[in-house]
Scaffold this motif. Structure first.
Motif, PDB file in Angstrom:
ATOM      1  N   ILE A  17      52.581  54.899  48.444  1.00  0.00           N
ATOM      2  CA  ILE A  17      52.624  54.285  47.117  1.00  0.00           C
ATOM      3  C   ILE A  17      53.459  53.012  47.202  1.00  0.00           C
ATOM      4  O   ILE A  17      54.567  53.021  47.732  1.00  0.00           O
ATOM      5  N   ASP A  18      52.920  51.918  46.696  1.00  0.00           N
ATOM      6  CA  ASP A  18      53.600  50.627  46.681  1.00  0.00           C
ATOM      7  C   ASP A  18      53.612  50.077  45.266  1.00  0.00           C
ATOM      8  O   ASP A  18      52.912  50.577  44.383  1.00  0.00           O
ATOM      9  N   TYR A  19      54.388  49.027  45.082  1.00  0.00           N
ATOM     10  CA  TYR A  19      54.362  48.322  43.802  1.00  0.00           C
ATOM     11  C   TYR A  19      54.448  46.827  44.055  1.00  0.00           C
ATOM     12  O   TYR A  19      54.928  46.377  45.084  1.00  0.00           O
ATOM     13  N   LEU A  20      53.951  46.073  43.087  1.00  0.00           N
ATOM     14  CA  LEU A  20      54.050  44.621  43.074  1.00  0.00           C
ATOM     15  C   LEU A  20      54.537  44.195  41.703  1.00  0.00           C
ATOM     16  O   LEU A  20      54.154  44.792  40.692  1.00  0.00           O
ATOM     17  N   VAL A  21      55.367  43.161  41.670  1.00  0.00           N
ATOM     18  CA  VAL A  21      55.757  42.527  40.408  1.00  0.00           C
ATOM     19  C   VAL A  21      55.359  41.069  40.553  1.00  0.00           C
ATOM     20  O   VAL A  21      55.814  40.379  41.464  1.00  0.00           O
ATOM     21  N   ILE A  22      54.485  40.618  39.666  1.00  0.00           N
ATOM     22  CA  ILE A  22      53.944  39.262  39.733  1.00  0.00           C
ATOM     23  C   ILE A  22      54.354  38.521  38.468  1.00  0.00           C
ATOM     24  O   ILE A  22      53.993  38.921  37.369  1.00  0.00           O
ATOM     25  N   GLU A  23      55.121  37.443  38.637  1.00  0.00           N
ATOM     26  CA  GLU A  23      55.615  36.666  37.498  1.00  0.00           C
ATOM     27  C   GLU A  23      54.718  35.463  37.251  1.00  0.00           C
ATOM     28  O   GLU A  23      54.207  34.866  38.197  1.00  0.00           O
ATOM     29  N   PHE A  24      54.543  35.123  35.988  1.00  0.00           N
ATOM     30  CA  PHE A  24      53.737  33.963  35.619  1.00  0.00           C
ATOM     31  C   PHE A  24      54.202  33.434  34.270  1.00  0.00           C
ATOM     32  O   PHE A  24      54.762  34.171  33.462  1.00  0.00           O
ATOM     33  N   PRO A  25      53.995  32.125  34.016  1.00  0.00           N
ATOM     34  CA  PRO A  25      54.373  31.563  32.714  1.00  0.00           C
ATOM     35  C   PRO A  25      53.503  32.164  31.615  1.00  0.00           C
ATOM     36  O   PRO A  25      52.314  32.400  31.821  1.00  0.00           O
ATOM     37  N   THR A  26      54.101  32.416  30.465  1.00  0.00           N
ATOM     38  CA  THR A  26      53.338  33.032  29.383  1.00  0.00           C
ATOM     39  C   THR A  26      52.270  32.103  28.824  1.00  0.00           C
ATOM     40  O   THR A  26      51.338  32.569  28.181  1.00  0.00           O
ATOM     41  N   ASP A  27      52.388  30.805  29.084  1.00  0.00           N
ATOM     42  CA  ASP A  27      51.363  29.886  28.593  1.00  0.00           C
ATOM     43  C   ASP A  27      50.256  29.654  29.630  1.00  0.00           C
ATOM     44  O   ASP A  27      49.400  28.790  29.446  1.00  0.00           O
TER      45      ASP A  27
END
Length: 152
Positions: A17-27
């Motif tokens: 089991i792995d996880y990813l956290v992907i950040e991006f601008p809300t716009d």
């Protein structure tokens, strides 16, 4: 998209089991291509998405949001991902992700099983084998090593 784990009484046939956290601008303007790729690896039984959560940092607050609130354009049915909720991502996880998010940004948190490895893991466990280490090599290190091999 099947996302459930076997019950505790079931024979364990679960891959890592792995996880990813992907950040991006809300716009950001999403065309759904990222979710389409995610759907593809699920459909090909490579991974099984166990949890998929979206979080937004509005400056003072961190809130969980619905995938429909991302404003995805195109013909991908984002509701397909709504059933990926086993409860592995909890309020504490959302708070931890929110603490590292830049204000005005959002994040997708994906917890997934490497489903392709489940039969291998089960077969190895039946023989008494045990995973004693796991890790991930950052992509930039792989690219640098490949460049070094090519003399560049």
């Amino acid at each position: 998209m099947t996302s459930g784990l076997p019950s505790s009484d079931a024979e364990v046939d679960i891959g890592p089991i792995d996880y990813l956290v992907i950040e991006f601008p809300t716009d950001a303007r999403f065309d759904g291509s990222g979710l389409a790729h995610l759907r593809d690896v699920v459909d090909r039984d490579i991974i099984r998405v166990l949890d998929l959560a979206f979080i937004r940092h509005d400056g003072d607050t961190v809130v969980a949001i619905d995938v429909a609130d991302l404003g995805i354009v195109g013909d991908l049915d984002a509701a397909l991902f709504a059933e990926a909720a086993t409860g592995l991502i909890d309020d504490e996880d959302i708070a931890e992700v929110g603490a590292i998010l830049e204000p005005g940004h959002a994040a997708a948190v994906i917890v997934y099983e490497n489903h392709w490895a489940a039969p291998l893991a089960s077969a190895l466990r039946r023989t008494g084998a045990e995973l004693i280490a796991a890790g991930r090599i950052p992509v930039d290190e792989v690219v640098a090593a490949l460049d070094d091999l090519d003399g560049g």
